[in-house]
Design a protein around this motif. Sequence first.
Motif, short mmCIF file in Angstrom:
data_model
loop_
_atom_site.label_atom_id
_atom_site.label_comp_id
_atom_site.label_asym_id
_atom_site.label_seq_id
_atom_site.Cartn_x
_atom_site.Cartn_y
_atom_site.Cartn_z
N SER A 80 -7.58 -0.32 -3.69
CA SER A 80 -7.17 -2.15 -3.26
C SER A 80 -5.37 -1.25 -3.62
O SER A 80 -4.72 -0.12 -3.94
N ASN A 81 -4.52 -2.95 -3.46
CA ASN A 81 -2.91 -2.36 -4.04
C ASN A 81 -2.73 -3.34 -5.19
O ASN A 81 -1.90 -4.03 -5.30
N LEU B 126 -1.29 8.65 -1.50
CA LEU B 126 -0.72 8.22 -0.12
C LEU B 126 -1.74 8.09 0.79
O LEU B 126 -2.75 8.68 1.45
N GLY B 127 -2.63 6.37 1.28
CA GLY B 127 -3.32 6.41 2.13
C GLY B 127 -4.07 6.24 1.10
O GLY B 127 -6.10 6.01 2.05
N TYR C 183 1.09 -1.38 -0.28
CA TYR C 183 -0.06 -0.37 -0.54
C TYR C 183 0.88 1.09 0.04
O TYR C 183 0.62 2.48 -0.62
N GLU C 184 2.46 1.54 0.34
CA GLU C 184 3.15 2.32 0.54
C GLU C 184 3.18 2.48 -1.26
O GLU C 184 3.98 3.50 -0.93
N GLU C 185 3.29 1.67 -2.21
CA GLU C 185 3.75 2.07 -3.38
C GLU C 185 2.36 2.38 -4.37
O GLU C 185 3.02 2.34 -5.38
#
Length: 299
Positions: free
Chosen positions: A198-199, A193-194, A163-165
Amino acid sequence: MKIVKKAIIPAAGLGTRFLPATKAMPKEMLPIVDRPTIEYIVEEAILSGIEDIIIVTGKGKRAIEDHFDRNFELEQHLKEKGKLDLLEKVNKSSNVNIHYIRQKEPKGLGHAIWCARKFIGNEPFAVLLGDDIVQANVPCTKQLIAQYEQTGSSIIGVQHVSYEETERYGIIDPINNKDRVYRVRKFIEKPKLGSAPSNLAIMGRYVLTPEIFTFLECQEAGAGGEIQLTDAIQKLNEIQQVYAYNFDGKRFDVGEKLGFILTTIEFALHNEELASDVRKMLQRFQNNSSKSTLLEGIH
């Protein structure tokens, strides 16, 4: 339903992440061991059944055309020296039906795809981006084509990222999935970010219906002030279901420096000629690093 036989490979980017190396050399020609990155992309297209490829280039990209052209002087030299294995490799990159068109202004990925609209005509087509190399038992693009043949709809290649990417990628908002195929509520280009739903990130592989050009024709700027392909895909999704497919394979990110270095090391470790020496060198680096850590602790 028409068969996917054409592909677009966008290669008009300035390659600013690799300056100054890319001041005079296209980033697509930077080698992974002994092959330029774009050759891996072209090979995937061919192995996927693509018959005609158009590469969208820009200023300073002539080296790409030269690479996929014949070099009779070099071929004759290799033949005379008996270097037939090298001759085979050189010929492999020139026996491809490739066309070229220039993107005259750096307006973004969506605009680069739009530049190839006359070449595509009214046919479905694949798009392969050069920042991602995918190793798979079944070529990634071939996997997407198979899904297109089942659904009759545009289909986008995705894989999970942290999720950070997510702010670095186009991200899908999935509704549901079956056998790795996702119905998608929304396609979002580089969400803050945030805020990603979804990822599941778009990984530079697409099979698209020609209706996408209707939306690319609008030339609307999106994230980064550029014409984004993801925005056009979302508009297409509102009138014609677009699916995402979580393809099988290992993806290598060669679009930024660390990923490029790690990819080169891994490919070298699978190269028969280099593997043993590379492993020894990596072990030596590891040992030296451990010693340095111990000495720092003593001091």
